[in-house]
Design a protein around this motif. Structure first.
Motif, PDB file in Angstrom:
ATOM      1  N   GLU B  63       0.824  -1.212   0.000  1.00 35.51           N
ATOM      2  CA  GLU B  63       0.000   0.000   0.000  1.00 35.51           C
ATOM      3  C   GLU B  63       0.855   1.257   0.000  1.00 35.51           C
ATOM      4  N   HIS B  64       2.024   1.167   0.625  1.00 31.90           N
ATOM      5  CA  HIS B  64       2.926   2.326   0.612  1.00 31.90           C
ATOM      6  C   HIS B  64       3.245   2.688  -0.845  1.00 31.90           C
ATOM      7  N   SER B  65       3.512   1.658  -1.644  1.00 37.39           N
ATOM      8  CA  SER B  65       3.802   1.891  -3.066  1.00 37.39           C
ATOM      9  C   SER B  65       2.549   2.301  -3.822  1.00 37.39           C
ATOM     10  N   ALA B  66       1.402   1.721  -3.446  1.00 38.55           N
ATOM     11  CA  ALA B  66       0.158   2.050  -4.154  1.00 38.55           C
ATOM     12  C   ALA B  66      -0.104   3.543  -4.080  1.00 38.55           C
ATOM     13  N   LEU B  67      -0.053   4.090  -2.866  1.00 41.35           N
ATOM     14  CA  LEU B  67      -0.343   5.520  -2.750  1.00 41.35           C
ATOM     15  C   LEU B  67       0.792   6.353  -3.350  1.00 41.35           C
ATOM     16  N   SER B  68       2.025   5.843  -3.261  1.00 40.16           N
ATOM     17  CA  SER B  68       3.143   6.564  -3.888  1.00 40.16           C
ATOM     18  C   SER B  68       2.941   6.644  -5.400  1.00 40.16           C
ATOM     19  N   ALA B  69       2.489   5.550  -5.991  1.00 36.43           N
ATOM     20  CA  ALA B  69       2.226   5.552  -7.435  1.00 36.43           C
ATOM     21  C   ALA B  69       1.119   6.546  -7.761  1.00 36.43           C
ATOM     22  N   CYS B  70       0.114   6.616  -6.878  1.00 36.61           N
ATOM     23  CA  CYS B  70      -0.975   7.580  -7.091  1.00 36.61           C
ATOM     24  C   CYS B  70      -0.458   9.016  -7.003  1.00 36.61           C
ATOM     25  N   VAL B  71       0.470   9.263  -6.082  1.00 37.48           N
ATOM     26  CA  VAL B  71       1.045  10.595  -5.947  1.00 37.48           C
ATOM     27  C   VAL B  71       1.740  10.988  -7.252  1.00 37.48           C
ATOM     28  N   GLY B  72       2.546  10.077  -7.787  1.00 34.30           N
ATOM     29  CA  GLY B  72       3.248  10.361  -9.040  1.00 34.30           C
ATOM     30  C   GLY B  72       2.278  10.606 -10.171  1.00 34.30           C
ATOM     31  N   ALA B  73       1.268   9.740 -10.271  1.00 31.41           N
ATOM     32  CA  ALA B  73       0.300   9.854 -11.361  1.00 31.41           C
ATOM     33  C   ALA B  73      -0.490  11.157 -11.245  1.00 31.41           C
ATOM     34  N   SER B  74      -0.893  11.475 -10.030  1.00 32.55           N
ATOM     35  CA  SER B  74      -1.690  12.669  -9.823  1.00 32.55           C
ATOM     36  C   SER B  74      -0.857  13.926 -10.099  1.00 32.55           C
ATOM     37  N   ALA B  75       0.426  13.885  -9.712  1.00 33.71           N
ATOM     38  CA  ALA B  75       1.306  15.022  -9.978  1.00 33.71           C
ATOM     39  C   ALA B  75       1.552  15.183 -11.484  1.00 33.71           C
ATOM     40  N   ALA B  76       1.391  14.084 -12.218  1.00 36.90           N
ATOM     41  CA  ALA B  76       1.549  14.164 -13.675  1.00 36.90           C
ATOM     42  C   ALA B  76       0.239  14.549 -14.353  1.00 36.90           C
ATOM     43  N   GLY B  77      -0.791  14.834 -13.552  1.00 34.60           N
ATOM     44  CA  GLY B  77      -2.031  15.357 -14.118  1.00 34.60           C
ATOM     45  C   GLY B  77      -3.151  14.354 -14.261  1.00 34.60           C
ATOM     46  N   ALA B  78      -2.939  13.112 -13.794  1.00 35.76           N
ATOM     47  CA  ALA B  78      -3.959  12.075 -13.967  1.00 35.76           C
ATOM     48  C   ALA B  78      -5.036  12.163 -12.889  1.00 35.76           C
ATOM     49  N   ARG B  79      -6.258  11.815 -13.254  1.00 38.06           N
ATOM     50  CA  ARG B  79      -7.294  11.580 -12.239  1.00 38.06           C
ATOM     51  C   ARG B  79      -6.999  10.203 -11.657  1.00 38.06           C
ATOM     52  N   THR B  80      -6.874  10.146 -10.323  1.00 39.36           N
ATOM     53  CA  THR B  80      -6.273   8.978  -9.692  1.00 39.36           C
ATOM     54  C   THR B  80      -7.133   8.458  -8.555  1.00 39.36           C
ATOM     55  N   PHE B  81      -7.225   7.130  -8.480  1.00 40.34           N
ATOM     56  CA  PHE B  81      -8.044   6.496  -7.435  1.00 40.34           C
ATOM     57  C   PHE B  81      -7.273   5.351  -6.796  1.00 40.34           C
ATOM     58  N   THR B  82      -7.510   5.137  -5.511  1.00 42.75           N
ATOM     59  CA  THR B  82      -7.003   3.944  -4.851  1.00 42.75           C
ATOM     60  C   THR B  82      -7.987   3.540  -3.758  1.00 42.75           C
TER      61      THR B  82
END
Ligand code: SF4
Ligand code: SF4
Lengths: 89, 408
Positions: B63-82
């Motif tokens: 889960e640490h990686s899951a939310l980290s991946a969401c942070v990266g994706a969201s910072a790149a402009g993606a609409r992100t869900f977890t």
């Protein structure tokens, strides 16, 4: 030093309008990696593992650490499969 | 009045959330399975596999990686869900604060589950309450229908230019996540229209780009750094922005709730709290989540017996809706707070907030009832006896903290 700004004046989220090229982490290091060009098999491991993307590589020749950014962590030396990288003071 | 076409589907809470995600033009999902949230991830990956939704599913090892991946994706402009639960949420803890302080509008569903140990997979609220102070907006759902509605609203709230904060949507583990319910789902087009696509906010960088605004996102053409060192000279200004934004988010939460109510015909009180027969009541029970549905039944029973009781369900817990809640509670004789969580050494978390916000405002007698830990049942008979304690609170105001449904 420029005057410090108030919370209404700065961008949210603490983003800084600079790329990582502006952060010269090279002066952190005590040891620097030196690649033995004879031993290097040009696998690119060091380039891939460097946490600061401080190693430059054209995909063919011997990679070159950029000492302006290399912070001297030694990860590249650890990951080199033929022990071609020495950390020197 | 329902404004758009809806169909009724038999869905449990997890499936309802996955269905909402499928309809919300989400770009990236990264999650790690954990009971009782697993069905959400399973369903979404099935939608992706079957080509029913066009999003990137990033598989990770924790889960640490899951939310980290969401942070990266969201910072790149993606609409992100977890989505996660209990121990998974705890493993994300570090990144929870990073997400909110980088002002990334990630939406996360939480299937409330008691944190270990001893290991338990059933519902209580100590997991999301442990994330209470992390700077996320927190919305608690009463049933699968509301979980579906809340996820759709969450994207609009999170991404609003006046908010830009991550949103957690809670639903009780098993009680909601695994309970099949008739859920009215909106038509795909209506949801897509309602949520639109993510529009990244712009910032000005006069020193570099002059008058031109640039997107606040990772873009090699206009480079920005997310998450740099921020010491005593600026950290506090960034926290001040978060404090102010949480306050201002209430306006947007309300707007989005009301607009969605027009679209779907479903509303939840004023968007923050849902009172039930509360206006003329002398005695109230306040709480979160699915239990509050059962409480309504008990209120009806007791009303028939002649007791002036009512209830209030708190839907939005962060930002705390003091403007909605305080006027409802202020003039009552006694109010019981139902806490499905406990801050060991103090009181339940909802009680603490209510007590703090009533302080100095001539409030009622307040009693904290801690119940349902680790999925312990809260039957109508127990709720009834809790109400009796509230009715007798003037005679017996002590102790304030009462754990109910536990063997003595
Ligand atoms: S020592 Fe560390 S920072 Fe320097 S090149 Fe090697 S891996 Fe990169
Ligand atoms: S890891 Fe070692 S062998 Fe591979 S490219 Fe780098 S220096 Fe050469």
């Amino acid at each position: 030093m420029s005057e410090l700004k108030g919370w209404r004046e700065i961008p949210i989220g603490g983003v800084v309008p600079l790329s990582s090229l502006e952060y010269r982490t090279g002066d952190w290091k005590v040891f620097r990696p030196v690649i033995d060009e004879e031993k290097c098999v040009k696998c690119g491991n060091c380039w891939m593992f460097c946490p600061d993307s401080a190693i430059e590589w054209d995909g063919e020749g011997v990679p070159k650490p950029n000492y302006e950014y290399c912070k001297g962590c030694g990860v590249c030396a650890e990951e080199c499969p033929v022990k071609a990288i020495k950390m020197v003071r | 009045m329902t404004a758009v076409k809806q169909v009724i589907m038999g869905l449990n809470g997890d499936e309802a959330v996955a269905y909402a995600v499928k309809q919300c033009n989400v770009d990236v999902v990264s999650a790690y399975p954990i009971t009782p949230q697993t069905i959400i991830v399973e369903k979404i990956s099935k939608f992706v596999n079957d080509g029913e939704v066009d999003l990137e599913f990033i598989k990770v090892e924790s889960e640490h990686s899951a939310l980290s991946a969401c942070v990266g994706a969201s910072a790149a402009g993606a609409r992100t869900f977890t989505a996660t639960a209990a121990n998974g949420l705890q493993l994300m803890h570090e990144i929870l604060y990073i997400t909110s302080s980088l002002r990334l509008p990630v939406v996360m569903a939480i299937a409330n589950r008691a944190p270990s140990g001893p290991i338990n997979i059933h519902c209580d609220h100590n997991d999301s309450m442990g994330a209470r102070d992390s700077g996320w907006i927190q919305i608690y759902s009463e049933d699968a229908q509301e979980a579906y509605d809340n996820v759709i609203q969450a994207f609009r709230i999170a991404e609003h230019p006046d908010v830009l904060l991550p949103v957690m949507v809670m639903m009780d583990g098993f009680l909601i996540t695994h309970t099949l319910q008739n859920v009215s789902v909106l038509d795909d087009y209506a949801v897509s229209e309602f949520v639109g696509y993510r529009r990244v906010d712009m910032i000005k960088v006069p020193a570099i780009h002059g008058d031109k605004e640039v997107y606040r996102m990772l873009n090699p053409r206009y480079p920005l750094t997310f998450g740099p060192l921020d010491l005593f000279d600026y950290y506090m200004e960034h926290k001040m922005q978060q404090i102010e934004t949480m306050k201002n988010a209430k306006k947007i939460i309300k707007e989005v709730h009301d607009e969605y109510a027009k679209l779907s015909g479903r509303f939840y009180g004023d968007g923050f709290v849902e009172p039930y027969k509360a206006d003329d009541a002398d005695f109230l029970l306040v709480g979160l989540g699915s239990t509050m549905g059962t409480v309504k039944e008990v209120v009806d029973d007791l009303r028939e017996e002649g007791f002036k009781v009512g209830s209030v369900r708190v839907r939005v817990f962060r930002p705390f809706p003091e403007e909605s809640l305080v006027p409802l509670l202020r003039d009552k004789t006694a109010v019981g707070v139902l806490d499905r969580g406990i801050s060991f050494g103090s009181y339940g978390q909802l009680y603490l907030d209510i007590a703090a916000h009533l302080y100095g405002r001539m409030g009622p007698i307040l009693i904290d009832f801690v119940y349902g830990l680790g999925g312990r049942d809260m039957p109508p008979s127990l709720i009834k006896s809790v109400f009796r304690e509230i009715i007798e609170a003037e005679k017996n105001p002590e102790p304030v903290l009462r754990v109910r449904g536990v063997r003595g």
